[in-house]
Design a protein around this motif. Structure first.
Motif, PDB file in Angstrom:
ATOM      1  N   ASN A   5       3.448  -0.777   5.507  1.00  0.00           N
ATOM      2  CA  ASN A   5       2.059  -0.359   6.038  1.00  0.00           C
ATOM      3  C   ASN A   5       2.323   0.749   6.971  1.00  0.00           C
ATOM      4  O   ASN A   5       1.401   1.741   7.353  1.00  0.00           O
ATOM      5  CB  ASN A   5       1.647  -1.703   7.151  1.00  0.00           C
ATOM      6  CG  ASN A   5       1.030  -2.675   6.293  1.00  0.00           C
ATOM      7  OD1 ASN A   5       0.913  -2.692   5.126  1.00  0.00           O
ATOM      8  ND2 ASN A   5       0.580  -3.542   7.242  1.00  0.00           N
ATOM      9  N   VAL A  37      -9.103   0.538   7.851  1.00  0.00           N
ATOM     10  CA  VAL A  37      -7.870   1.445   8.429  1.00  0.00           C
ATOM     11  C   VAL A  37      -7.512   2.346   7.121  1.00  0.00           C
ATOM     12  O   VAL A  37      -6.888   3.157   7.294  1.00  0.00           O
ATOM     13  CB  VAL A  37      -6.882   0.428   8.684  1.00  0.00           C
ATOM     14  CG1 VAL A  37      -7.128  -0.446  10.067  1.00  0.00           C
ATOM     15  CG2 VAL A  37      -6.461  -0.464   7.284  1.00  0.00           C
ATOM     16  N   GLY A  38      -8.069   2.164   5.891  1.00  0.00           N
ATOM     17  CA  GLY A  38      -7.592   2.907   4.764  1.00  0.00           C
ATOM     18  C   GLY A  38      -8.500   2.913   3.520  1.00  0.00           C
ATOM     19  O   GLY A  38      -9.176   1.933   3.546  1.00  0.00           O
ATOM     20  N   TRP A  52      -5.104   6.907   4.635  1.00  0.00           N
ATOM     21  CA  TRP A  52      -5.213   5.998   5.817  1.00  0.00           C
ATOM     22  C   TRP A  52      -6.130   6.682   6.953  1.00  0.00           C
ATOM     23  O   TRP A  52      -6.255   7.845   7.178  1.00  0.00           O
ATOM     24  CB  TRP A  52      -3.900   5.909   6.773  1.00  0.00           C
ATOM     25  CG  TRP A  52      -2.928   5.185   5.878  1.00  0.00           C
ATOM     26  CD1 TRP A  52      -1.754   5.749   5.286  1.00  0.00           C
ATOM     27  CD2 TRP A  52      -2.909   3.780   5.602  1.00  0.00           C
ATOM     28  NE1 TRP A  52      -1.080   4.766   4.537  1.00  0.00           N
ATOM     29  CE2 TRP A  52      -1.679   3.562   4.971  1.00  0.00           C
ATOM     30  CE3 TRP A  52      -3.600   2.855   6.198  1.00  0.00           C
ATOM     31  CZ2 TRP A  52      -1.346   2.309   4.641  1.00  0.00           C
ATOM     32  CZ3 TRP A  52      -3.362   1.521   5.615  1.00  0.00           C
ATOM     33  CH2 TRP A  52      -2.146   1.100   5.034  1.00  0.00           C
ATOM     34  N   THR A  53      -7.323   6.009   7.528  1.00  0.00           N
ATOM     35  CA  THR A  53      -8.312   6.526   8.283  1.00  0.00           C
ATOM     36  C   THR A  53      -7.987   6.059   9.864  1.00  0.00           C
ATOM     37  O   THR A  53      -8.726   6.469  10.586  1.00  0.00           O
ATOM     38  CB  THR A  53      -9.791   6.001   7.828  1.00  0.00           C
ATOM     39  OG1 THR A  53      -9.801   4.610   7.770  1.00  0.00           O
ATOM     40  CG2 THR A  53      -9.888   6.531   6.460  1.00  0.00           C
ATOM     41  N   SER A  54      -6.939   5.352   9.928  1.00  0.00           N
ATOM     42  CA  SER A  54      -6.653   4.843  11.283  1.00  0.00           C
ATOM     43  C   SER A  54      -5.015   5.100  11.750  1.00  0.00           C
ATOM     44  O   SER A  54      -4.317   5.037  10.746  1.00  0.00           O
ATOM     45  CB  SER A  54      -7.116   3.373  11.402  1.00  0.00           C
ATOM     46  OG  SER A  54      -6.490   2.843  12.732  1.00  0.00           O
ATOM     47  N   ARG A  57      -2.071   1.224  10.883  1.00  0.00           N
ATOM     48  CA  ARG A  57      -2.171   1.061   9.332  1.00  0.00           C
ATOM     49  C   ARG A  57      -1.796  -0.395   9.088  1.00  0.00           C
ATOM     50  O   ARG A  57      -1.074  -0.562   7.897  1.00  0.00           O
ATOM     51  CB  ARG A  57      -1.241   2.041   9.159  1.00  0.00           C
ATOM     52  CG  ARG A  57      -1.350   3.481   9.126  1.00  0.00           C
ATOM     53  CD  ARG A  57      -0.615   4.397   8.428  1.00  0.00           C
ATOM     54  NE  ARG A  57      -0.867   6.055   8.642  1.00  0.00           N
ATOM     55  CZ  ARG A  57      -0.454   6.774   8.401  1.00  0.00           C
ATOM     56  NH1 ARG A  57       0.825   6.608   7.813  1.00  0.00           N
ATOM     57  NH2 ARG A  57      -0.753   8.152   8.473  1.00  0.00           N
ATOM     58  N   ALA A  59      -2.925  -3.075   7.401  1.00  0.00           N
ATOM     59  CA  ALA A  59      -3.890  -3.543   6.408  1.00  0.00           C
ATOM     60  C   ALA A  59      -3.690  -5.134   6.284  1.00  0.00           C
ATOM     61  O   ALA A  59      -2.332  -5.200   6.088  1.00  0.00           O
ATOM     62  CB  ALA A  59      -3.924  -2.750   5.236  1.00  0.00           C
TER      63      ALA A  59
END
Length: 93
Positions: A5, A37-38, A52-54, A57, A59
């Motif tokens: 992660n 988060v992705g 990944w958008t956060s 990470r 998930a």
């Protein structure tokens, strides 16, 4: 959560050509099942990668579930980190 992660999971330059395109095929969600988060991307070469958008990470779910044939094709490319990680995630019920 797995140790993967915290890693950046993207294909190397040698597996993706400059003109290849990718499409988002699934969301990666936190334990609450709502926070994204992705995103999972599928490249023309059947390689899977994660955007990944956060910074967080962690998930826990993948939505929608990835088809076994998608995972199998991605595995056959030799770029397996993302596949190994994605197989640890539960589908969102």
């Amino acid at each position: 959560m797995t140790a993967l992660n915290r890693r950046v999971l993207r294909p190397s330059r040698s597996t993706i050509r400059d003109n290849d395109e990718a499409v988002a095929i699934a969301r990666l969600l936190k334990q609450d099942g709502k926070s994204v988060v992705g995103w999972v991307y599928l490249w023309e070469a059947s390689v899977l990668s994660i955007l990944w958008t956060s910074e967080d990470r962690r998930a826990h779910f993948v939505d929608p579930p990835l088809k076994p044939e998608t995972l199998s094709k991605a595995w056959s490319t030799g770029v397996t980190d993302a596949v190994v990680f994605l197989k640890t995630l539960a589908p969102l019920d």
